[in-house]
Design a protein around this motif. Structure first.
Motif, short mmCIF file in Angstrom:
data_model
loop_
_atom_site.label_atom_id
_atom_site.label_comp_id
_atom_site.label_asym_id
_atom_site.label_seq_id
_atom_site.Cartn_x
_atom_site.Cartn_y
_atom_site.Cartn_z
N HIS A 97 -2.37 0.24 -4.48
CA HIS A 97 -3.39 0.78 -3.59
C HIS A 97 -4.62 1.16 -4.40
O HIS A 97 -4.66 0.98 -5.63
CB HIS A 97 -2.84 1.99 -2.81
N ASP A 98 -5.62 1.71 -3.71
CA ASP A 98 -6.89 2.03 -4.37
C ASP A 98 -6.74 2.93 -5.59
O ASP A 98 -7.48 2.79 -6.56
CB ASP A 98 -7.85 2.70 -3.36
N HIS A 99 -5.81 3.84 -5.54
CA HIS A 99 -5.70 4.86 -6.59
C HIS A 99 -4.98 4.37 -7.85
O HIS A 99 -5.13 4.97 -8.91
CB HIS A 99 -5.00 6.10 -6.04
N ASN A 100 -4.20 3.30 -7.73
CA ASN A 100 -3.48 2.82 -8.93
C ASN A 100 -3.75 1.36 -9.26
O ASN A 100 -3.16 0.80 -10.18
CB ASN A 100 -1.97 3.04 -8.75
N ARG A 109 -4.57 0.17 -12.86
CA ARG A 109 -3.46 0.33 -13.80
C ARG A 109 -2.32 -0.65 -13.52
O ARG A 109 -1.71 -1.18 -14.45
CB ARG A 109 -2.95 1.77 -13.71
N GLU A 139 0.82 -1.21 0.00
CA GLU A 139 0.00 0.00 0.00
C GLU A 139 0.86 1.27 0.00
O GLU A 139 0.61 2.21 -0.75
CB GLU A 139 -0.92 0.01 1.23
N ASP A 140 1.85 1.29 0.87
CA ASP A 140 2.70 2.47 1.03
C ASP A 140 4.14 1.99 1.18
O ASP A 140 4.48 1.33 2.17
CB ASP A 140 2.27 3.26 2.27
#
Length: 289
Positions: A71-74, A77, A49-50
């Motif tokens: 994570h949720d944002h990528n 992709r 995640e990070d």
């Protein structure tokens, strides 16, 4: 049926290609397993995640495996590339803390990896939800994990209403700033049930506060705690059994419009009583007993 080969993470010469779901500590670094460390060290890539959070864990144990954010944002992709790599080499998936796929974006990765023919192996370990349940003292024979409730009051109330009748202990994750509002919403939607809030689990200042929801909401109304927490709410109380007068009244009313068998079935369902018991009483009433 797709199967995972449990021997994958035990290969002494290196990991076979696949996706390894690796649980990491929720606080105390000593909780990581030797198998998890071995897999993280021998994987070709760690999806996390990070990278800053996972990087601290890896540095502590002297592991230099390359990381990549997932994570949720990528996720949409990055996912195809991770799956392609897992077909050819070992890829580990971790969350910031605890077991991946528990309130994180790993579910689609695992599902699509399996569909693509990737072998998925579990490296189990810490989970905040299970850790909290183990020390809260609330029923654990049946529980439902509900993750994070919605932030907006209306959506949160709707979500809570959907859970109100679930005959199980409820487990939620929550952040400090939202805790008091969530506890108040749970009290309003579920009644003043016994509950517990776990914070700093596995750390030096671990705390589990057990009290009715109203007391817990008041406790943190003015000074919310820091960090992420686990909220556990006890199951609904068993409904009181209807007394004999209530049963007779319901049967007599139903029998005015329904055949005896149908009346007994309807009343049994409405009152939550065994159908045979209600049918026997309906026969007795019909016969004037």
């Amino acid at each position: 049926m797709q199967r995972s080969r449990s021997s994958l993470a035990n290969d002494a010469e290196g990991l076979a290609p696949g996706l390894y779901i690796v649980a990491t500590p929720i606080g105390n670094l000593g909780d990581i397993s030797s198998r998890a460390l071995s897999v993280l060290a021998r994987a070709e890539l760690i999806a996390c995640e990070d990278t800053r959070v996972t990087g601290k864990l890896l540095h502590h144990f002297g592991i230099s495996t390359r990381m990549t954010p997932y994570h949720d944002h990528n996720a949409a992709r990055v996912r195809p590339g991770l799956i392609a790599r897992a077909l050819a080499e070992p890829v580990a998936l971790v969350s910031d803390a605890g077991t991946p796929l528990i309130s994180d974006p790993g579910c689609k990765l695992v599902a699509e990896a399996r569909a693509a023919g990737v072998t998925v192996a579990t490296v189990p370990g810490p989970s905040a939800a299970i850790a909290a349940l183990s020390i809260a003292g609330l029923p654990t024979d049946r529980f439902l994990f509900a993750g994070f409730l919605p932030a907006k009051p209306g959506a949160r109330a709707t979500a809570i209403a959907e859970l109100a009748a679930v005959p199980a202990t409820l487990v939620f994750y929550e952040s400090g700033p939202r805790l008091a509002a969530t506890l108040a919403a749970l009290r309003d939607g579920l009644g003043d049930r016994p509950a517990a809030v776990g914070r700093e689990l596995t750390k030096r200042h671990e705390e589990m506060i057990v009290a009715p929801l109203s007391d817990l909401a008041a406790r943190w109304a003015e000074a919310p705690p820091k960090g992420e927490l686990v909220v556990i709410v006890g199951p609904p109380a068993a409904p009181e059994a209807p007394d004999a007068a209530d049963l007779d009244s319901a049967l007599l009313a139903a029998m005015t419009t329904l055949h005896l068998k149908d009346a007994a079935r309807q009343v049994a369902t409405a009152l939550g009583l065994p159908r045979t018991q209600v049918y026997s009483r309906a026969l007795a009433l019909k016969n004037g007993e």
